[in-house]
Every structure is written in C-alpha cells, then in structure tokens.
Write a protein that holds these residues in place. Structure first.
Motif, mmCIF file in Angstrom:
data_model
loop_
_atom_site.group_PDB
_atom_site.id
_atom_site.type_symbol
_atom_site.label_atom_id
_atom_site.label_comp_id
_atom_site.label_asym_id
_atom_site.label_seq_id
_atom_site.Cartn_x
_atom_site.Cartn_y
_atom_site.Cartn_z
ATOM 1 N N PRO A 1 0.824 -1.211 0.000
ATOM 2 C CA PRO A 1 0.000 0.000 0.000
ATOM 3 C C PRO A 1 0.861 1.266 0.000
ATOM 4 N N SER A 2 0.440 2.240 -0.800
ATOM 5 C CA SER A 2 1.128 3.526 -0.862
ATOM 6 C C SER A 2 0.093 4.622 -1.049
ATOM 7 N N PRO A 3 0.416 5.857 -0.665
ATOM 8 C CA PRO A 3 -0.554 6.948 -0.814
ATOM 9 C C PRO A 3 -0.968 7.120 -2.273
ATOM 10 N N LYS A 4 -2.261 7.359 -2.481
ATOM 11 C CA LYS A 4 -2.778 7.617 -3.825
ATOM 12 C C LYS A 4 -2.558 9.095 -4.132
ATOM 13 N N VAL A 5 -1.808 9.375 -5.182
ATOM 14 C CA VAL A 5 -1.484 10.750 -5.540
ATOM 15 C C VAL A 5 -2.580 11.308 -6.445
ATOM 16 N N ARG A 6 -3.138 12.439 -6.034
ATOM 17 C CA ARG A 6 -4.203 13.093 -6.809
ATOM 18 C C ARG A 6 -3.617 13.951 -7.917
ATOM 19 N N ASP A 7 -2.540 14.676 -7.604
ATOM 20 C CA ASP A 7 -1.910 15.581 -8.557
ATOM 21 C C ASP A 7 -0.410 15.293 -8.563
ATOM 22 N N ARG A 8 0.087 14.733 -9.648
ATOM 23 C CA ARG A 8 1.497 14.337 -9.718
ATOM 24 C C ARG A 8 2.439 15.532 -9.700
ATOM 25 N N GLN A 9 1.981 16.677 -10.172
ATOM 26 C CA GLN A 9 2.845 17.855 -10.188
ATOM 27 C C GLN A 9 3.061 18.418 -8.787
ATOM 28 N N THR A 10 2.003 18.431 -7.973
ATOM 29 C CA THR A 10 2.125 18.994 -6.627
ATOM 30 C C THR A 10 2.363 17.930 -5.560
ATOM 31 N N GLY A 11 2.113 16.659 -5.889
ATOM 32 C CA GLY A 11 2.257 15.586 -4.911
ATOM 33 C C GLY A 11 1.070 15.476 -3.968
ATOM 34 N N GLU A 12 -0.015 16.184 -4.268
ATOM 35 C CA GLU A 12 -1.203 16.164 -3.408
ATOM 36 C C GLU A 12 -1.766 14.745 -3.319
ATOM 37 N N ILE A 13 -2.056 14.318 -2.086
ATOM 38 C CA ILE A 13 -2.606 12.991 -1.837
ATOM 39 C C ILE A 13 -4.124 13.038 -2.001
ATOM 40 N N ALA A 14 -4.692 12.026 -2.667
ATOM 41 C CA ALA A 14 -6.138 11.942 -2.878
ATOM 42 C C ALA A 14 -6.845 11.686 -1.558
ATOM 43 N N LYS A 15 -8.026 12.269 -1.426
ATOM 44 C CA LYS A 15 -8.847 12.087 -0.220
ATOM 45 C C LYS A 15 -10.238 11.645 -0.612
ATOM 46 N N ASP A 16 -10.877 10.888 0.270
ATOM 47 C CA ASP A 16 -12.243 10.453 0.051
ATOM 48 C C ASP A 16 -13.163 11.667 0.015
ATOM 49 N N ALA A 17 -14.042 11.728 -0.984
ATOM 50 C CA ALA A 17 -14.919 12.882 -1.167
ATOM 51 C C ALA A 17 -15.907 13.050 -0.015
ATOM 52 N N VAL A 18 -16.274 11.962 0.651
ATOM 53 C CA VAL A 18 -17.254 12.039 1.733
ATOM 54 C C VAL A 18 -16.593 12.227 3.096
ATOM 55 N N SER A 19 -15.619 11.368 3.420
ATOM 56 C CA SER A 19 -15.017 11.390 4.758
ATOM 57 C C SER A 19 -13.812 12.323 4.864
ATOM 58 N N GLY A 20 -13.178 12.626 3.739
ATOM 59 C CA GLY A 20 -11.965 13.438 3.768
ATOM 60 C C GLY A 20 -10.720 12.649 4.141
#
Length: 116
Positions: free
Chosen positions: A19-38
């Motif tokens: 398991p590894s963090p899911k990256v939302r934006d590869r340019q900024t390194g932002e980690i994806a978050k669940d839309a409901v729980s955050g």
C-alpha cells in the motif's frame, strides 16, 4: 456510473505492491482524499485470480483500511470490493477503464481446495 460489487470469495488475491498513498496531482504531490469522509486514500497492487484467469489491478482503499501483517506475494482479502467503470476526455483523447475500490486490505488465505 454503475458500481459493480465483486464476489471475491472463490478468488485468489495476491499482493504485488505494498500500500502507498494515492497521488491526486502528480505535479504537486497532493494525496487523494475520500470525497465524503476526507480520509486520505491508498492504493495497493494485486493479482486477482479466478477461474483460471488472472488480472493485475490497483485497488484504492482508505488509509484506515490498511491492516498490519501484509506482505508482498502473500494472499490478501479485499472486503467490500467494487468495480466502477469510468470514461473521460484528456487532451482531446477519450479514455476509459475500471476503477477498483475496497473498504480494507487484510492478510488473507488461499481459498479452500487450493494449494499455496
């Protein structure tokens, strides 16, 4: 789009990537978050083997769903596994695929009648 629940009770699922963090934006390194729980999301690579067919898939799970005792190459269970077809247009190119999501990833066992 439709969500398809997957009955994995007879399948063999082996972890191929830890398991590894899911990256939302590869340019900024932002980690994806669940839309409901955050809650931050993770991905885990597995090979899903059922009825003689195998597929390498990446499954998204919430960070709290990652349990102890996981090992690459070992069987795992993916409670609440679902598949969601998706399609989008990126740079004028139509793309499509299937996104997989589960409530957790935990150490598993080989289904009855199969050898390790």
């Amino acid at each position: 789009m439709r969500v398809i629940r997957i009955d994995a009770s007879a399948a063999t699922i082996l972890m191929t990537e830890a398991p590894s963090p899911k990256v939302r934006d590869r340019q900024t390194g932002e980690i994806a978050k669940d839309a409901v729980s955050g809650e931050e999301l993770m991905t885990v690579g597995v090979v899903y083997i059922d009825e003689g067919e195998s597929s390498l898939i990446s499954v998204t799970i919430p960070q709290s769903g990652v349990t102890d005792g996981l090992a690459v190459g070992a069987p795992v269970s993916l409670p609440g596994l679902i598949a969601r077809p998706w399609e989008s247009v990126f740079n004028g190119q139509a793309r499509h695929g299937i996104a997989y999501r589960a409530a957790a990833v935990a150490p598993g066992a080989f289904p009855a009648g199969q050898e390790s």
